[in-house]
Design a protein around this motif. Sequence first.
Motif, PDB file in Angstrom:
ATOM      1  N   HIS A   2       0.850  -1.192   0.000  1.00 52.08           N
ATOM      2  CA  HIS A   2       0.000   0.000   0.000  1.00 52.08           C
ATOM      3  C   HIS A   2       0.889   1.248   0.000  1.00 52.08           C
ATOM      4  O   HIS A   2       1.882   1.301   0.727  1.00 52.08           O
ATOM      5  CB  HIS A   2      -0.924  -0.005   1.211  1.00 52.08           C
ATOM      6  N   PRO A   3       0.546   2.256  -0.793  1.00 48.82           N
ATOM      7  CA  PRO A   3       1.382   3.470  -0.877  1.00 48.82           C
ATOM      8  C   PRO A   3       1.592   4.166   0.473  1.00 48.82           C
ATOM      9  O   PRO A   3       2.637   4.787   0.690  1.00 48.82           O
ATOM     10  CB  PRO A   3       0.616   4.378  -1.845  1.00 48.82           C
ATOM     11  N   ASP A   4       0.621   4.082   1.384  1.00 53.21           N
ATOM     12  CA  ASP A   4       0.785   4.712   2.701  1.00 53.21           C
ATOM     13  C   ASP A   4       1.923   4.080   3.492  1.00 53.21           C
ATOM     14  O   ASP A   4       2.541   4.735   4.325  1.00 53.21           O
ATOM     15  CB  ASP A   4      -0.503   4.606   3.523  1.00 53.21           C
ATOM     16  N   PHE A   5       2.183   2.802   3.258  1.00 56.20           N
ATOM     17  CA  PHE A   5       3.247   2.107   3.974  1.00 56.20           C
ATOM     18  C   PHE A   5       4.584   2.200   3.246  1.00 56.20           C
ATOM     19  O   PHE A   5       5.640   2.201   3.874  1.00 56.20           O
ATOM     20  CB  PHE A   5       2.901   0.627   4.182  1.00 56.20           C
ATOM     21  N   ALA A   6       4.543   2.269   1.931  1.00 55.38           N
ATOM     22  CA  ALA A   6       5.766   2.277   1.120  1.00 55.38           C
ATOM     23  C   ALA A   6       6.671   3.466   1.438  1.00 55.38           C
ATOM     24  O   ALA A   6       7.895   3.375   1.299  1.00 55.38           O
ATOM     25  CB  ALA A   6       5.412   2.248  -0.362  1.00 55.38           C
ATOM     26  N   VAL A   7       6.115   4.580   1.881  1.00 52.76           N
ATOM     27  CA  VAL A   7       6.906   5.791   2.132  1.00 52.76           C
ATOM     28  C   VAL A   7       7.626   5.778   3.482  1.00 52.76           C
ATOM     29  O   VAL A   7       8.438   6.659   3.755  1.00 52.76           O
ATOM     30  CB  VAL A   7       6.023   7.057   2.054  1.00 52.76           C
ATOM     31  N   LEU A   8       7.339   4.810   4.332  1.00 49.03           N
ATOM     32  CA  LEU A   8       7.920   4.797   5.678  1.00 49.03           C
ATOM     33  C   LEU A   8       9.417   4.499   5.648  1.00 49.03           C
ATOM     34  O   LEU A   8       9.854   3.568   4.977  1.00 49.03           O
ATOM     35  CB  LEU A   8       7.210   3.755   6.555  1.00 49.03           C
ATOM     36  N   PHE A  26      -9.487   0.767   8.500  1.00 49.35           N
ATOM     37  CA  PHE A  26      -8.220   0.270   9.046  1.00 49.35           C
ATOM     38  C   PHE A  26      -7.439   1.457   9.592  1.00 49.35           C
ATOM     39  O   PHE A  26      -7.135   2.398   8.873  1.00 49.35           O
ATOM     40  CB  PHE A  26      -7.413  -0.437   7.948  1.00 49.35           C
ATOM     41  N   ARG A  27      -7.132   1.387  10.875  1.00 48.74           N
ATOM     42  CA  ARG A  27      -6.412   2.487  11.514  1.00 48.74           C
ATOM     43  C   ARG A  27      -5.082   1.987  12.062  1.00 48.74           C
ATOM     44  O   ARG A  27      -4.956   0.830  12.459  1.00 48.74           O
ATOM     45  CB  ARG A  27      -7.263   3.073  12.637  1.00 48.74           C
ATOM     46  N   TYR A  28      -4.106   2.891  12.092  1.00 42.65           N
ATOM     47  CA  TYR A  28      -2.797   2.531  12.635  1.00 42.65           C
ATOM     48  C   TYR A  28      -2.238   3.691  13.437  1.00 42.65           C
ATOM     49  O   TYR A  28      -2.631   4.841  13.257  1.00 42.65           O
ATOM     50  CB  TYR A  28      -1.827   2.102  11.524  1.00 42.65           C
ATOM     51  N   ARG A  29      -1.341   3.341  14.336  1.00 37.47           N
ATOM     52  CA  ARG A  29      -0.755   4.338  15.247  1.00 37.47           C
ATOM     53  C   ARG A  29       0.694   3.962  15.485  1.00 37.47           C
ATOM     54  O   ARG A  29       1.017   2.795  15.709  1.00 37.47           O
ATOM     55  CB  ARG A  29      -1.515   4.306  16.570  1.00 37.47           C
ATOM     56  N   PHE A  30       1.563   4.959  15.435  1.00 39.75           N
ATOM     57  CA  PHE A  30       2.975   4.765  15.736  1.00 39.75           C
ATOM     58  C   PHE A  30       3.349   5.682  16.893  1.00 39.75           C
ATOM     59  O   PHE A  30       2.989   6.861  16.886  1.00 39.75           O
ATOM     60  CB  PHE A  30       3.864   5.136  14.539  1.00 39.75           C
ATOM     61  N   ALA A  31       4.065   5.141  17.857  1.00 36.95           N
ATOM     62  CA  ALA A  31       4.592   5.956  18.955  1.00 36.95           C
ATOM     63  C   ALA A  31       6.095   5.709  19.000  1.00 36.95           C
ATOM     64  O   ALA A  31       6.550   4.565  19.067  1.00 36.95           O
ATOM     65  CB  ALA A  31       3.943   5.578  20.281  1.00 36.95           C
ATOM     66  N   LEU A  74       2.397  -4.214   8.748  1.00 29.94           N
ATOM     67  CA  LEU A  74       1.250  -3.363   8.434  1.00 29.94           C
ATOM     68  C   LEU A  74       0.512  -3.858   7.194  1.00 29.94           C
ATOM     69  O   LEU A  74      -0.719  -3.921   7.179  1.00 29.94           O
ATOM     70  CB  LEU A  74       1.699  -1.922   8.197  1.00 29.94           C
ATOM     71  N   GLN A  75       1.261  -4.190   6.171  1.00 31.91           N
ATOM     72  CA  GLN A  75       0.654  -4.675   4.927  1.00 31.91           C
ATOM     73  C   GLN A  75      -0.170  -5.922   5.199  1.00 31.91           C
ATOM     74  O   GLN A  75      -1.309  -6.035   4.738  1.00 31.91           O
ATOM     75  CB  GLN A  75       1.733  -4.951   3.875  1.00 31.91           C
ATOM     76  N   GLN A  76       0.387  -6.861   5.953  1.00 31.50           N
ATOM     77  CA  GLN A  76      -0.321  -8.105   6.252  1.00 31.50           C
ATOM     78  C   GLN A  76      -1.581  -7.839   7.075  1.00 31.50           C
ATOM     79  O   GLN A  76      -2.646  -8.382   6.798  1.00 31.50           O
ATOM     80  CB  GLN A  76       0.588  -9.085   6.997  1.00 31.50           C
ATOM     81  N   LYS A  81      -7.466  -7.509   7.501  1.00 30.22           N
ATOM     82  CA  LYS A  81      -8.675  -6.787   7.876  1.00 30.22           C
ATOM     83  C   LYS A  81      -9.508  -6.421   6.651  1.00 30.22           C
ATOM     84  O   LYS A  81     -10.735  -6.402   6.721  1.00 30.22           O
ATOM     85  CB  LYS A  81      -8.334  -5.557   8.699  1.00 30.22           C
ATOM     86  N   SER A  82      -8.869  -6.168   5.518  1.00 28.14           N
ATOM     87  CA  SER A  82      -9.605  -5.874   4.283  1.00 28.14           C
ATOM     88  C   SER A  82     -10.378  -7.096   3.818  1.00 28.14           C
ATOM     89  O   SER A  82     -11.516  -6.975   3.374  1.00 28.14           O
ATOM     90  CB  SER A  82      -8.651  -5.428   3.175  1.00 28.14           C
ATOM     91  N   ASN A  83      -9.777  -8.268   3.945  1.00 28.80           N
ATOM     92  CA  ASN A  83     -10.446  -9.499   3.525  1.00 28.80           C
ATOM     93  C   ASN A  83     -11.617  -9.850   4.432  1.00 28.80           C
ATOM     94  O   ASN A  83     -12.599 -10.423   3.984  1.00 28.80           O
ATOM     95  CB  ASN A  83      -9.456 -10.673   3.478  1.00 28.80           C
ATOM     96  N   LYS A  84     -11.544  -9.518   5.715  1.00 29.80           N
ATOM     97  CA  LYS A  84     -12.635  -9.786   6.655  1.00 29.80           C
ATOM     98  C   LYS A  84     -13.850  -8.921   6.362  1.00 29.80           C
ATOM     99  O   LYS A  84     -14.974  -9.311   6.626  1.00 29.80           O
ATOM    100  CB  LYS A  84     -12.173  -9.556   8.099  1.00 29.80           C
TER     101      LYS A  84
END
Length: 86
Positions: A2-8, A26-31, A74-76, A81-84
Amino acid sequence: MHPDFAVLTPRWFKRAFVYTGSIGEFRYRFANDSENHLIHAAVYTHFCYEVATDVEEKDFPWDDAGVEELKGWLQQKWEDKSNKSE
């Protein structure tokens, strides 16, 4: 990926101490934990991190290898979650 993850990158995580994002439900959080040189990552759906009941968390080293592992995780999780929801 996913492009949102590729830039990390390790440098990308210097943007903020805590960063949140989402792709649909699908939500994510980084600390960032600069003292231990870790990135605390979490994924969840539907609510904010503080009240979500489906939070999955994992720590990653704050280096090139750790960020690559984080991106794969993240991708996995996003695919799972997308498949569910289909």
